[in-house]
Motif scaffolding. Sequence first.
Motif, short mmCIF file in Angstrom:
data_model
loop_
_atom_site.label_atom_id
_atom_site.label_comp_id
_atom_site.label_asym_id
_atom_site.label_seq_id
_atom_site.Cartn_x
_atom_site.Cartn_y
_atom_site.Cartn_z
N LEU A 121 38.41 26.93 40.19
CA LEU A 121 37.08 27.53 40.27
C LEU A 121 36.19 26.56 41.04
N LEU A 122 35.65 27.01 42.18
CA LEU A 122 34.73 26.21 42.98
C LEU A 122 33.32 26.74 42.80
N ALA A 123 32.37 25.86 42.51
CA ALA A 123 30.98 26.30 42.33
C ALA A 123 30.05 25.18 42.75
N ASP A 124 29.04 25.52 43.53
CA ASP A 124 28.03 24.53 43.93
C ASP A 124 26.62 25.04 43.69
N SER A 125 26.48 26.18 42.99
CA SER A 125 25.15 26.77 42.81
C SER A 125 24.88 27.20 41.37
N LEU A 126 25.78 26.90 40.43
CA LEU A 126 25.60 27.34 39.05
C LEU A 126 24.38 26.69 38.41
N THR A 127 23.70 27.46 37.55
CA THR A 127 22.61 26.92 36.73
C THR A 127 22.90 27.09 35.25
N HIS A 128 23.85 27.95 34.93
CA HIS A 128 24.20 28.22 33.54
C HIS A 128 25.59 28.82 33.54
N PHE A 129 26.15 29.03 32.36
CA PHE A 129 27.45 29.70 32.27
C PHE A 129 27.53 30.40 30.92
N ALA A 130 27.91 31.67 30.94
CA ALA A 130 28.06 32.46 29.71
C ALA A 130 29.41 33.14 29.75
N GLY A 131 30.34 32.63 28.94
CA GLY A 131 31.70 33.14 28.97
C GLY A 131 31.82 34.59 28.55
N ASN A 132 30.88 35.10 27.73
CA ASN A 132 30.95 36.51 27.35
C ASN A 132 30.59 37.44 28.50
N LEU A 133 29.91 36.90 29.53
CA LEU A 133 29.55 37.69 30.71
C LEU A 133 30.38 37.32 31.93
N CYS A 134 31.14 36.25 31.82
CA CYS A 134 31.88 35.73 32.97
C CYS A 134 33.31 35.39 32.54
N SER A 135 34.20 36.36 32.63
CA SER A 135 35.59 36.17 32.22
C SER A 135 36.38 35.54 33.37
N LEU A 136 36.69 34.26 33.24
CA LEU A 136 37.49 33.60 34.27
C LEU A 136 38.93 34.12 34.24
N GLU A 137 39.42 34.54 33.05
CA GLU A 137 40.77 35.14 32.98
C GLU A 137 40.83 36.39 33.85
N ARG A 138 39.75 37.12 33.89
CA ARG A 138 39.70 38.36 34.70
C ARG A 138 39.96 38.04 36.17
N LEU A 139 39.33 36.99 36.69
CA LEU A 139 39.51 36.64 38.09
C LEU A 139 40.94 36.17 38.36
N VAL A 140 41.48 35.37 37.46
CA VAL A 140 42.86 34.91 37.63
C VAL A 140 43.82 36.08 37.55
N ARG A 141 43.55 37.02 36.63
CA ARG A 141 44.43 38.18 36.46
C ARG A 141 44.49 39.02 37.73
N VAL A 142 43.35 39.21 38.38
CA VAL A 142 43.32 40.00 39.61
C VAL A 142 44.12 39.30 40.70
N LEU A 143 43.97 37.99 40.82
CA LEU A 143 44.76 37.26 41.81
C LEU A 143 46.25 37.36 41.48
N ASP A 144 46.56 37.38 40.18
CA ASP A 144 47.95 37.53 39.75
C ASP A 144 48.49 38.90 40.15
N HIS A 145 47.66 39.93 40.03
CA HIS A 145 48.06 41.29 40.42
C HIS A 145 48.18 41.44 41.93
N GLU A 146 47.22 40.87 42.66
CA GLU A 146 47.12 41.05 44.11
C GLU A 146 47.75 39.85 44.81
N GLY A 147 49.02 39.99 45.16
CA GLY A 147 49.73 38.86 45.76
C GLY A 147 49.15 38.38 47.06
N GLN A 148 48.50 39.28 47.84
CA GLN A 148 47.93 38.88 49.13
C GLN A 148 46.51 38.36 49.01
N ALA A 149 45.93 38.43 47.82
CA ALA A 149 44.57 37.93 47.62
C ALA A 149 44.62 36.44 47.30
#
Length: 631
Positions: free
Chosen positions: A260-288
């Motif tokens: 996860l690369l970030a240079d502009s974050l001011t806060h983080f809320a895991g209930n609104l930002c599922s990092l597993e969701r992003l990894v799962r999509v990359l796992d599904h989409e082999g070309q992504a």
Amino acid sequence: MWVVLSHSPMTEKSQRGTGRGASPRRPGRDADLIMFLWRSMCVTTWRGGAALLLLLSVVSISFYFYTYLQWRLPFKRESILPSVQSEDCIPSRKELARRLMRAQRQVERLAGKVDGTAGPSLAQELRAIARELDPRIATEDAAPRPLTGAVCGEVYRDSDVDMVCHQNYMQMKCDDAPPFKEVLTVILSTKGWEAPRVRTVVQNIRKYYDLDVVVLSYGSGGDLGTLRGDGVSVRTLSADTSASSAINREVTKVRTPFVLLADSLTHFAGNLCSLERLVRVLDHEGQAGVAAGSYRTLDGTWHHGCLLRRMENYQLAYASGYENSRHECMFCDDVVGPFVARTALLRKLPLRDEMESPATLRDWFISVHISGSLAVVCPDVMFFVDEAPAMTRQEWLQVAAKWAVQHVWPHNGEKLEFSCPELNMECVNLVKMVSSFLVPPCCRDELRRELGLVQECGDELGLYVELQAGSLLGAVKTDGILPWDFDMDVMTDCKDQEAWMEKGIKCMARKGCSAVHMISSYWTATCNVSVVDILCRPERLTPLPPELRGVPTRVNYNGRMIVVPPNPAMVARNCYGPEYLRHEVHWRYTGEDKGLRWNRCAAPGFHACLENFPTDGNIKFNNFAQQLVGL
């Protein structure tokens, strides 16, 4: 630097049977210049040392044209492409073309029939072709790619389970997924952040996720030492260290498959930002290779952060939006928020050290696209950032100089234009360039200006001059200079030949062009960028009705009105023959790649490669703002 070579005379015979790429076929200019000098040497009365000196001059000029100019181009060819490119697609294009033709023949056979026979198979074939051309396109018969086990899958429980609609998608429990700490590493580039902001972001990430978090701190590091330990590392760097180089160095140490690369974050809320969701999509989409989320700024403004990009013909344009989606995520060409990327992709395509964010990210996403990797935005995953990313003209100049683009349209509606000097581009060796590339707009402007010098001399001396050959063909087909032409061609009236030889040559010299009378009615004017070839033919206006001969036919030629033959398209059609409105590479390079109207590009993937453009029509050669189709 002059990119000009002289011509041999063009006879009526040489005008027939020529290609449609530019000027009619005639002997090579390099050889013409050498022969011209050789003839001069042969007829001179010089002897001994003078003849030897002239011979050495011929050899020197020949060496210059055939070595230095053959390799130099207006832009630095080695710097316009990333180190990783997708595989050559020409063989697959030919196969897809055959499949499309088979489908087209089926359509012809089915024309007028209402029984629907063979319809399903035809539809399936067309869907398969569409998906092969663009893997972002979803088709009904596209089977989902199975998860590799990086994270557990999720299930949709229907909207009436949670009427607030926060938790109807639920991650399932599984035994084969590794700890998330072994899947994802967080890298925070905190240039310009105050210490309290850094602590807030790190502590909230650690509140929701047991992940390794690397903080890149620029300067003294303040009181961030208290963050060290328990999965948090602080790298204290000098204030002048570029964020790009710091991230590149850190990526080489990462042991997880995703970052996860970030240079502009001011806060983080895991209930609104599922990092597993992003990894799962990359796992599904082999070309992504990249998955990002939406963002919310400090003033509460939300944006999905998905950009489409178009880069061709020395132009770069962005638009906010998407055309295709899958897994409830948007396929994008660029993303403007924090993102998860495959570690392997970041290692193959490191950020450019000499650039700073956000310019480095615009540059990086162009390289990602050329490498064949895709990017997605899952807008249900929301990051908190300080403000919407914006770029100054100077930052855009960094991107424009890297990719040799003169016109940039950011997604905020601005329009930026950069000159060739700003981009470190020179109008050199256009004669070589047109074998693979379109000529840069600034060089076409210079070609038009130098063509206008002949017209100006004609106007000053009261002499007739009109376009001919490739320059006339450009007027008919592209409303100006053919983007793959490198010289200018004009015609005068033979009754004015003596005046041109006596006064016209002097006029051109005053305007900075040296003129050479080659033979008979043929002469050339060598200017800074081009050679203008000049011939004469008698009675140029006689095809017009007598009462109209006082007003010659003119065209708007790249913004300047220039005289053409009475019926320019009739002359072009008769000169170039069947299908003259279609395009092909300049005659000098015709046949290098058998069966192709454009040659294969010397820098595949570059936005100005001829092979990227259609061989018919003129819209795609226009400024983006003038084109009928959007992004």
